[in-house]
Design an enzyme around this catalytic site. Structure first.
Site, short mmCIF file in Angstrom:
data_model
loop_
_atom_site.label_atom_id
_atom_site.label_comp_id
_atom_site.label_asym_id
_atom_site.label_seq_id
_atom_site.Cartn_x
_atom_site.Cartn_y
_atom_site.Cartn_z
N ASP A 1 -32.54 -5.43 47.82
CA ASP A 1 -32.74 -6.57 49.05
C ASP A 1 -33.49 -5.98 50.40
O ASP A 1 -33.58 -6.68 51.37
CB ASP A 1 -31.45 -7.36 49.28
CG ASP A 1 -30.12 -6.41 49.72
OD1 ASP A 1 -30.44 -5.27 50.07
OD2 ASP A 1 -29.26 -7.06 50.21
N SER A 2 -33.56 -4.46 50.46
CA SER A 2 -34.43 -3.94 51.25
C SER A 2 -35.80 -4.50 51.39
O SER A 2 -36.32 -4.21 52.34
CB SER A 2 -34.23 -2.35 51.40
OG SER A 2 -34.70 -1.98 50.16
N ASP B 1 -30.65 -6.28 43.05
CA ASP B 1 -29.54 -6.80 44.23
C ASP B 1 -29.42 -8.22 44.04
O ASP B 1 -30.57 -9.13 44.04
CB ASP B 1 -30.22 -6.53 45.79
CG ASP B 1 -29.79 -5.24 46.06
OD1 ASP B 1 -28.32 -4.56 45.62
OD2 ASP B 1 -30.00 -4.44 47.21
N GLU C 1 -23.06 4.32 50.47
CA GLU C 1 -24.21 4.28 51.52
C GLU C 1 -23.42 4.89 52.90
O GLU C 1 -22.56 4.58 53.30
CB GLU C 1 -24.87 3.13 52.02
CG GLU C 1 -25.83 3.24 52.86
CD GLU C 1 -26.82 1.89 52.81
OE1 GLU C 1 -26.65 1.04 51.96
OE2 GLU C 1 -27.60 1.92 53.55
O1 KIV Z 1 -31.45 -2.51 49.11
C1 KIV Z 1 -31.71 -1.44 49.11
O2 KIV Z 1 -32.49 -0.58 49.24
C2 KIV Z 1 -30.14 -0.48 48.61
C3 KIV Z 1 -30.49 0.76 48.97
C4 KIV Z 1 -30.37 1.35 50.39
C5 KIV Z 1 -29.19 1.48 48.26
O3 KIV Z 1 -29.26 -1.14 48.58
#
Ligand code: KIV
Length: 272
Positions: A52-53, A91, A190
């Site tokens: 979700d980044s 995610d 994390e």
């Molecule tokens: O959303 C994401 O990129 C993540 C990573 C930082 C593990 O959850």
């Protein structure tokens, strides 16, 4: 070529547990689109995370909170179309699983059905236990995420290292053990102290994949756009930059502008 690329034609959740048992580290990076996923899959990444980044990296939001389930499905579909070997984990975005287990299952089913992803990831421990159980009961593999959980940023207030104090470290360990007991196939940890992360990894048989969690865990994940230097405002200590694409791409685009303006492009060989 990585050892895993030779050994595994297709990565499954079982291959990851096997890798941990054999002491082979797991490589994971984020992917949000077809073209990048094709390169990552070809390079031998074990796991592609449709994180979700994408909310920050692709859409320019300050946090991961605004991204929707529909948008996650759109990103994940492109990634799935690109891959031949990597495992694709998607995610569950903020707001798609927190209210109740039925909603969590509905969201997870939408991801699996509409994007073709192979597993889902969600943030949290005991608070979302019932949702995790329900998703697992439907046959959907679940990756946990503990430590700094960006969907709760407004509760934490900052993106600093988590679980430095004994009480929080103990809760994290209990949550990790719980996630394993429930049947999660892996956990992302994390931004937690390396010693704690190593202790968690040693206490579990499922893989622990770290981001800012040191080298004593079973694998590593980074945000691809950060590690290839396409983003350049973000400098956490844990980030190793393998390229400086912001600078290299800027140079190429400047050259293109100059070539167009000076009528150097296209030349005789670049036309019909
Ligand atoms: O959303 C994401 O990129 C993540 C990573 C930082 C593990 O959850």
């Amino acid at each position: 070529m990585s050892i895993a690329k030779k050994q595994y034609k297709r990565i499954t959740v079982k291959s990851l547990v096997e890798m941990k048992a054999n002491g082979e580290k797991i490589s994971m990076l984020t992917a949000y689109d077809y073209t990048m996923a094709k390169i990552l899959d070809n390079a031998g990444l074990d796991v592609l995370l449709v994180g979700d980044s994408a909310s920050n990296v692709m859409a320019g939001h300050e946090t991961t909170l605004p991204i929707t389930l529909d948008q996650m499905i759109y990103h994940a579909s492109g990634v799935v179309r690109a891959i031949e070997r990597s495992l694709v984990v998607v995610d569950l975005p903020f707001g798609s699983y927190q209210s109740d287990p039925k909603e969590a299952l509905r969201s997870a089913i939408r991801i699996m059905k509409e994007s073709g992803g192979h597993a889902i990831k969600l943030e949290g421990g005991s608070e979302i236990k019932e949702s995790i159980k329900r998703i697992l009961n439907a046959g959907i593999p679940v990756m946990g995420h503990l430590g700094l959980t960006p969907q709760s940023i407004y509760k934490f207030g900052t993106y600093t290292v988590r679980a430095k104090e004994e009480e929080e470290a103990q809760k994290l360990m209990e949550d990790a053990l719980l996630l394993e007991r429930l049947g999660c196939f892996a956990i992302v940890l994390e931004k937690v102290p390396a010693k704690l992360a190593e202790k968690v990894a040693k206490s579990l048989t499922i893989p622990v994949i770290g981001i800012g969690a040191g080298n004593g865990v079973d694998g590593q994940v980074l945000v691809t756009h950060d590690m290839i230097g396409m983003t350049h405002e973000f400098h956490p200590r844990f980030l190793r930059r393998y390229l400086d694409l912001f600078a290299d791409m800027t140079k190429a685009f400047e050259q293109y502008v100059s070539d167009v303006k000076s009528k150097d492009f296209p030349n005789e060989n670049e036309q019909y």
